[in-house]
Design a protein around this motif. Structure first.
Motif, short mmCIF file in Angstrom:
data_model
loop_
_atom_site.label_atom_id
_atom_site.label_comp_id
_atom_site.label_asym_id
_atom_site.label_seq_id
_atom_site.Cartn_x
_atom_site.Cartn_y
_atom_site.Cartn_z
N VAL A 109 69.98 36.68 44.16
CA VAL A 109 69.21 35.81 45.05
C VAL A 109 67.72 35.90 44.72
N VAL A 110 67.24 37.12 44.46
CA VAL A 110 65.84 37.31 44.09
C VAL A 110 65.53 36.55 42.80
N ALA A 111 66.42 36.68 41.80
CA ALA A 111 66.21 35.99 40.53
C ALA A 111 66.25 34.47 40.73
N TYR A 112 67.17 34.00 41.56
CA TYR A 112 67.28 32.56 41.82
C TYR A 112 66.01 32.01 42.47
N ARG A 113 65.50 32.74 43.46
CA ARG A 113 64.30 32.27 44.15
C ARG A 113 63.08 32.28 43.23
N GLN A 114 62.97 33.31 42.42
CA GLN A 114 61.83 33.35 41.50
C GLN A 114 61.95 32.28 40.42
N TYR A 115 63.17 32.01 39.98
CA TYR A 115 63.37 30.99 38.96
C TYR A 115 63.06 29.59 39.51
N GLN A 116 63.39 29.36 40.79
CA GLN A 116 63.16 28.07 41.41
C GLN A 116 61.74 27.92 41.94
N ASP A 117 60.98 28.99 41.92
CA ASP A 117 59.61 28.92 42.46
C ASP A 117 58.75 27.97 41.61
N PRO A 118 57.94 27.12 42.26
CA PRO A 118 57.07 26.22 41.48
C PRO A 118 56.08 26.96 40.58
N ASP A 119 55.77 28.20 40.92
CA ASP A 119 54.86 28.99 40.09
C ASP A 119 55.63 29.51 38.88
N LEU A 120 55.43 28.88 37.72
CA LEU A 120 56.15 29.26 36.51
C LEU A 120 55.79 30.65 36.02
N ALA A 121 54.71 31.23 36.52
CA ALA A 121 54.34 32.58 36.11
C ALA A 121 55.36 33.62 36.58
N LEU A 122 56.21 33.24 37.57
CA LEU A 122 57.25 34.15 38.04
C LEU A 122 58.51 34.08 37.19
N ARG A 123 58.58 33.09 36.30
CA ARG A 123 59.79 32.90 35.49
C ARG A 123 60.12 34.11 34.61
N PRO A 124 59.16 34.75 33.94
CA PRO A 124 59.52 35.91 33.11
C PRO A 124 60.15 37.06 33.90
N GLU A 125 59.65 37.33 35.11
CA GLU A 125 60.27 38.39 35.91
C GLU A 125 61.67 37.99 36.34
N ALA A 126 61.87 36.71 36.66
CA ALA A 126 63.21 36.24 37.01
C ALA A 126 64.17 36.43 35.84
N MET A 127 63.72 36.12 34.64
CA MET A 127 64.55 36.30 33.46
C MET A 127 64.83 37.78 33.20
N ALA A 128 63.85 38.63 33.47
CA ALA A 128 64.07 40.07 33.31
C ALA A 128 65.17 40.56 34.25
N ILE A 129 65.16 40.08 35.48
CA ILE A 129 66.20 40.46 36.44
C ILE A 129 67.56 39.94 35.97
N ILE A 130 67.60 38.70 35.48
CA ILE A 130 68.85 38.12 35.00
C ILE A 130 69.39 38.92 33.81
N LEU A 131 68.51 39.35 32.92
CA LEU A 131 68.94 40.16 31.78
C LEU A 131 69.49 41.51 32.24
N VAL A 132 68.89 42.08 33.28
CA VAL A 132 69.42 43.33 33.83
C VAL A 132 70.84 43.12 34.34
N LEU A 133 71.07 42.00 35.04
CA LEU A 133 72.42 41.69 35.52
C LEU A 133 73.39 41.52 34.36
#
Length: 284
Positions: A240-264
């Motif tokens: 859910v955290v990764a989904y919210r960060q990925y959908q956030d309009p602030d694209l600067a959060l996208r790398p952290e979202a991808m890091a979480i997805i890679l951990v999963l």
């Protein structure tokens, strides 16, 4: 054409498509998790997003919540499925209808199951309104808050409703294929019910339990629909955290979202490796 090459060549188009879509997406996500995101001007490779993720207390709290929900779902699903299949393997009046009801949740999508829970057991749901009409509670708001709880009880119960039949179907198929002859032989040798279960039945069904439980753990660990609909805003599970960060309009959060997805993804791979080792041990 040699027979040894026929099957690999027939599978090549499908495997190529899977590798292209899954592998390509994984490669792009891995690059973004390392800070390579030219769309917003990031081109320097760095591990700072992984460092930021693993040093964030909120991440660790979400990781523990995700692991706990997945572990509780897996253990409870396995225990309940085995207990129910031991009953369903017996022949009694209406056993076929009961088995049919047991399998009803299988084709129901998880999103539909979560939506049904919201419509049924929230304080504004159907059950609360019916109880208020019957006079069992004064107003629907008096109904216990079973949804959106911090402990994730409703999330686990929804997963159980879906996953118990999945394990049960596999275990029931194994028990029906084996038949009762091994138990009868153990009974003639003086084994009691407990000994017959732990020494005869459990070793036979353990490979099926291990394979399905690993699948369920990996699925619930990466599932976001049910926690998103039934969980609280904070703490949220990692998907859910990764989904919210990925959908956030602030694209600067996208790398952290991808890091979480890679951990999963890494956790899922480690689970597959663990399953192979456990499966070999169980077969022995």
């Amino acid at each position: 054409m040699k027979d040894g090459l026929r099957i690999p060549l027939m599978l090549t188009p499908a495997l190529g498509l899977v590798v292209l879509l899954f592998g390509g997406g994984l490669l792009v996500g891995f690059g973004q998790s390392l800070g390579y995101f030219p769309a917003i001007g990031l081109r320097d490779i760095t591990l700072r997003y992984y460092v930021s993720v693993f040093t964030d207390k909120n991440f660790l709290q979400s990781l523990w919540l995700t692991f706990r929900i997945a572990a509780e779902t897996t253990v409870l699903s396995s225990v309940l499925a085995v207990a129910l299949t031991l009953v369903l393997r017996q022949k009694f009046t209406g056993s076929r209808f009961v088995t049919f009801l047991f399998q009803v949740p299988l084709p129901v999508p998880h999103l539909v199951a979560a939506s049904g829970i919201v419509l049924l057991v929230t304080q504004s749901g159907l059950i609360a309104r019916v109880l208020a009409v019957l006079g069992l509670i004064n107003v629907p708001a008096d109904f216990p808050a079973l949804v959106f709880d911090r402990a994730g009880v409703t999330i686990v119960l929804t997963f159980l409703w879906k996953e118990v039949p999945f394990i049960g179907l596999v275990v029931l198929a194994i028990l029906q294929s084996v038949g009762p002859q091994y138990e009868e032989l153990a009974r003639t040798l003086g084994a009691n019910a407990r000994q017959r279960f732990f020494s005869v039945l459990l070793p036979l069904i353990m490979p099926g339990i291990l394979s399905t439980s690993i699948i369920i753990f990996a699925f619930t660990f990466g599932n976001y629909e049910i926690p998103l609909l039934l969980g609280v805003r904070f703490p949220a599970t990692l998907p859910v955290v990764a989904y919210r960060q990925y959908q956030d309009p602030d694209l600067a959060l996208r790398p952290e979202a991808m890091a979480i997805i890679l951990v999963l993804a890494v956790v899922a791979v480690l689970l597959l490796v663990a399953y192979r080792r456990l499966a070999r041990y169980a077969v022995r």
